[in-house]
Design a protein around this motif. Structure first.
Motif, PDB file in Angstrom:
ATOM      1  N   VAL A  68      39.422 -15.421  37.425  1.00 41.64           N
ATOM      2  CA  VAL A  68      39.366 -15.224  35.968  1.00 41.64           C
ATOM      3  C   VAL A  68      39.486 -13.735  35.666  1.00 41.64           C
ATOM      4  N   ASN A  69      38.769 -12.906  36.425  1.00 41.68           N
ATOM      5  CA  ASN A  69      38.795 -11.460  36.185  1.00 41.68           C
ATOM      6  C   ASN A  69      40.213 -10.906  36.315  1.00 41.68           C
ATOM      7  N   THR A  70      40.913 -11.312  37.357  1.00 43.19           N
ATOM      8  CA  THR A  70      42.282 -10.823  37.571  1.00 43.19           C
ATOM      9  C   THR A  70      43.163 -11.152  36.360  1.00 43.19           C
ATOM     10  N   PHE A  71      43.096 -12.410  35.896  1.00 48.21           N
ATOM     11  CA  PHE A  71      43.953 -12.804  34.769  1.00 48.21           C
ATOM     12  C   PHE A  71      43.495 -12.177  33.461  1.00 48.21           C
ATOM     13  N   LEU A  72      42.165 -12.087  33.261  1.00 52.90           N
ATOM     14  CA  LEU A  72      41.667 -11.509  32.002  1.00 52.90           C
ATOM     15  C   LEU A  72      41.998 -10.029  31.899  1.00 52.90           C
ATOM     16  N   LYS A  73      41.883  -9.311  33.027  1.00 51.16           N
ATOM     17  CA  LYS A  73      42.214  -7.876  32.994  1.00 51.16           C
ATOM     18  C   LYS A  73      43.669  -7.701  32.573  1.00 51.16           C
ATOM     19  N   LYS A  74      44.533  -8.550  33.149  1.00 57.80           N
ATOM     20  CA  LYS A  74      45.963  -8.492  32.825  1.00 57.80           C
ATOM     21  C   LYS A  74      46.180  -8.809  31.337  1.00 57.80           C
ATOM     22  N   PHE A  75      45.507  -9.843  30.878  1.00 62.50           N
ATOM     23  CA  PHE A  75      45.598 -10.270  29.469  1.00 62.50           C
ATOM     24  C   PHE A  75      45.240  -9.105  28.540  1.00 62.50           C
ATOM     25  N   PHE A  76      44.095  -8.451  28.813  1.00 59.41           N
ATOM     26  CA  PHE A  76      43.636  -7.397  27.914  1.00 59.41           C
ATOM     27  C   PHE A  76      44.456  -6.115  28.046  1.00 59.41           C
ATOM     28  N   ILE A  77      44.871  -5.775  29.252  1.00 61.57           N
ATOM     29  CA  ILE A  77      45.703  -4.572  29.420  1.00 61.57           C
ATOM     30  C   ILE A  77      46.983  -4.710  28.591  1.00 61.57           C
ATOM     31  N   GLY A  78      47.517  -5.917  28.548  1.00 57.60           N
ATOM     32  CA  GLY A  78      48.724  -6.182  27.748  1.00 57.60           C
ATOM     33  C   GLY A  78      48.494  -5.935  26.260  1.00 57.60           C
ATOM     34  N   LYS A 122      32.194 -14.475  12.130  1.00 55.07           N
ATOM     35  CA  LYS A 122      32.099 -14.339  13.590  1.00 55.07           C
ATOM     36  C   LYS A 122      32.439 -15.656  14.310  1.00 55.07           C
ATOM     37  N   GLY A 123      31.900 -16.757  13.774  1.00 53.20           N
ATOM     38  CA  GLY A 123      32.144 -18.053  14.428  1.00 53.20           C
ATOM     39  C   GLY A 123      33.642 -18.341  14.513  1.00 53.20           C
ATOM     40  N   MET A 124      34.325 -18.111  13.385  1.00 55.04           N
ATOM     41  CA  MET A 124      35.766 -18.383  13.349  1.00 55.04           C
ATOM     42  C   MET A 124      36.518 -17.486  14.341  1.00 55.04           C
ATOM     43  N   LEU A 125      36.196 -16.192  14.329  1.00 58.67           N
ATOM     44  CA  LEU A 125      36.900 -15.259  15.219  1.00 58.67           C
ATOM     45  C   LEU A 125      36.640 -15.604  16.692  1.00 58.67           C
ATOM     46  N   ASN A 126      35.382 -15.873  17.029  1.00 58.74           N
ATOM     47  CA  ASN A 126      35.077 -16.182  18.435  1.00 58.74           C
ATOM     48  C   ASN A 126      35.718 -17.483  18.887  1.00 58.74           C
ATOM     49  N   CYS A 127      35.797 -18.441  17.976  1.00 58.62           N
ATOM     50  CA  CYS A 127      36.433 -19.715  18.332  1.00 58.62           C
ATOM     51  C   CYS A 127      37.931 -19.490  18.576  1.00 58.62           C
ATOM     52  N   LYS A 128      38.565 -18.715  17.701  1.00 59.73           N
ATOM     53  CA  LYS A 128      40.007 -18.454  17.851  1.00 59.73           C
ATOM     54  C   LYS A 128      40.283 -17.616  19.100  1.00 59.73           C
ATOM     55  N   ILE A 129      39.464 -16.589  19.323  1.00 59.22           N
ATOM     56  CA  ILE A 129      39.666 -15.721  20.485  1.00 59.22           C
ATOM     57  C   ILE A 129      39.433 -16.512  21.773  1.00 59.22           C
ATOM     58  N   SER A 130      38.329 -17.261  21.821  1.00 57.44           N
ATOM     59  CA  SER A 130      38.032 -18.074  23.015  1.00 57.44           C
ATOM     60  C   SER A 130      39.145 -19.082  23.285  1.00 57.44           C
ATOM     61  N   SER A 131      39.617 -19.735  22.223  1.00 52.55           N
ATOM     62  CA  SER A 131      40.669 -20.747  22.396  1.00 52.55           C
ATOM     63  C   SER A 131      41.924 -20.105  22.975  1.00 52.55           C
ATOM     64  N   SER A 132      42.303 -18.948  22.435  1.00 52.55           N
ATOM     65  CA  SER A 132      43.509 -18.267  22.937  1.00 52.55           C
ATOM     66  C   SER A 132      43.334 -17.890  24.401  1.00 52.55           C
ATOM     67  N   ILE A 133      42.138 -17.396  24.754  1.00 53.31           N
ATOM     68  CA  ILE A 133      41.900 -16.976  26.141  1.00 53.31           C
ATOM     69  C   ILE A 133      41.888 -18.189  27.067  1.00 53.31           C
ATOM     70  N   PHE A 134      41.236 -19.257  26.659  1.00 50.81           N
ATOM     71  CA  PHE A 134      41.222 -20.462  27.503  1.00 50.81           C
ATOM     72  C   PHE A 134      42.635 -21.027  27.683  1.00 50.81           C
ATOM     73  N   ARG A 135      43.428 -20.990  26.607  1.00 51.98           N
ATOM     74  CA  ARG A 135      44.815 -21.479  26.721  1.00 51.98           C
ATOM     75  C   ARG A 135      45.586 -20.630  27.727  1.00 51.98           C
ATOM     76  N   TYR A 136      45.414 -19.311  27.638  1.00 52.84           N
ATOM     77  CA  TYR A 136      46.079 -18.382  28.557  1.00 52.84           C
ATOM     78  C   TYR A 136      45.629 -18.654  29.996  1.00 52.84           C
ATOM     79  N   LEU A 137      44.317 -18.771  30.204  1.00 54.38           N
ATOM     80  CA  LEU A 137      43.808 -19.005  31.563  1.00 54.38           C
ATOM     81  C   LEU A 137      44.328 -20.341  32.094  1.00 54.38           C
TER      82      LEU A 137
END
Ligand code: TMP
Ligand code: ASP
Length: 244
Positions: free
Chosen positions: A160-170, A48-63
């Motif tokens: 953040v919500n606007t960009f995250l919604k777009k990120f996840f819809i993609g 879990k730690g590895m996945l959350n770190c990778k997912i968070s990093s990707s999302i922060f980079r995108y934002l």
């Protein structure tokens, strides 16, 4: 192997935060511990730690690319993130697009109802009090924020919500709701801090109708649905495919 770090500044339920030799930077270690209901439920989830770190990093980079100010600086190793040091505002800022979780327990709104506009809820970060929901007047009463800071935080949360919604819809995923933490950097700038991951978001597979099968987030753990790491892995697989 751990990267070299300074002393432990803080240990939370899912992360440890260490000093570095730069006073403006911290090393965040993502743990495998999973907790729910104010840690009444606790488990270890391998990976879990590895996945959350990778997912968070990707999302922060995108934002970051979209111009959202965050504390993210770098992904160091599997479970480690380098972040800018901030003074954390003791609020959990929840943004909801689709009704679920506590909103449905506390109001008559039916789970899965699409909200006509995003709802922002502030919770006071205090385990002893059970992270209570605050009104805006109580935020002011407690001296946590000024009216203009509330407005600034709400504006940033909606961005953040606007960009995250777009990120996840993609990725063919629906962003139901999520929790943000924010803090002030030494220069006074407001930054999105903490993590953004399946621990802190509700994420549903857009192409699955079944109300349980579609869940890819921590609700699988909270509600004993099984397949917790499979859900997180699926989110990561889609992010990795689209953004690596
Ligand atoms: P809630 O429906 O329980 O109020 O949760 C709303 C969102 O906030 C959901 O995506 C899960 C996330 N959350 C956290 O990240 N940490 C918490 O302690 C809680 C209660 C919720
Ligand atoms: N993270 C919180 C806890 O430990 C609650 C939650 O995410 O449901 O208890």
């Amino acid at each position: 192997m751990e990267p070299s770090h300074g002393s432990l500044l803080y240990e939370g339920k899912a992360k440890r935060v260490f000093e570095t030799n730069n006073p403006d930077e911290l090393l965040v270690h993502f743990k495998n511990d999973a907790t729910a209901f104010n840690a009444k439920k606790h488990s270890q989830l391998d990976g879990k730690g590895m996945l959350n770190c990778k997912i968070s990093s990707s999302i922060f980079r995108y934002l970051g690319k979209e111009g959202v100010p965050t504390h993210f600086l770098d992904e160091i190793q599997d479970c480690w993130m380098l972040a800018r040091k901030v003074e954390v505002i003791p609020l959990e800022i929840v943004v909801r697009n689709i009704a679920s979780g506590s909103l449905c327990r506390e109001t008559p709104i039916v789970d899965g109802t699409e909200l006509s506009s995003p709802l922002i809820d502030f919770y006071y970060k205090d385990d002893r009090l059970g992270d209570p929901l605050l009104t805006e007047k109580r935020v002011l009463l407690l001296g946590l924020l000024s009216s203009s800071q509330i407005l600034e935080i709400e504006t940033l949360s909606l961005m953040v919500n606007t960009f995250l919604k777009k990120f996840f819809i993609g990725l063919d995923l629906l962003l139901v709701d999520f929790k943000l933490e924010m803090g002030l950097a030494r220069n006074g700038k407001l930054l999105v801090a903490d993590e953004i991951s399946p621990d802190t978001c509700r994420i549903w597979d857009r192409n699955i109708e079944d109300k349980q099968d579609r869940i890819l987030d921590k609700d699988r753990f909270r509600n004993d649905l099984g397949g917790v790491m499979e859900g997180y892995s699926e989110v990561f697989r889609r992010i990795n495919e689209a953004y690596s």
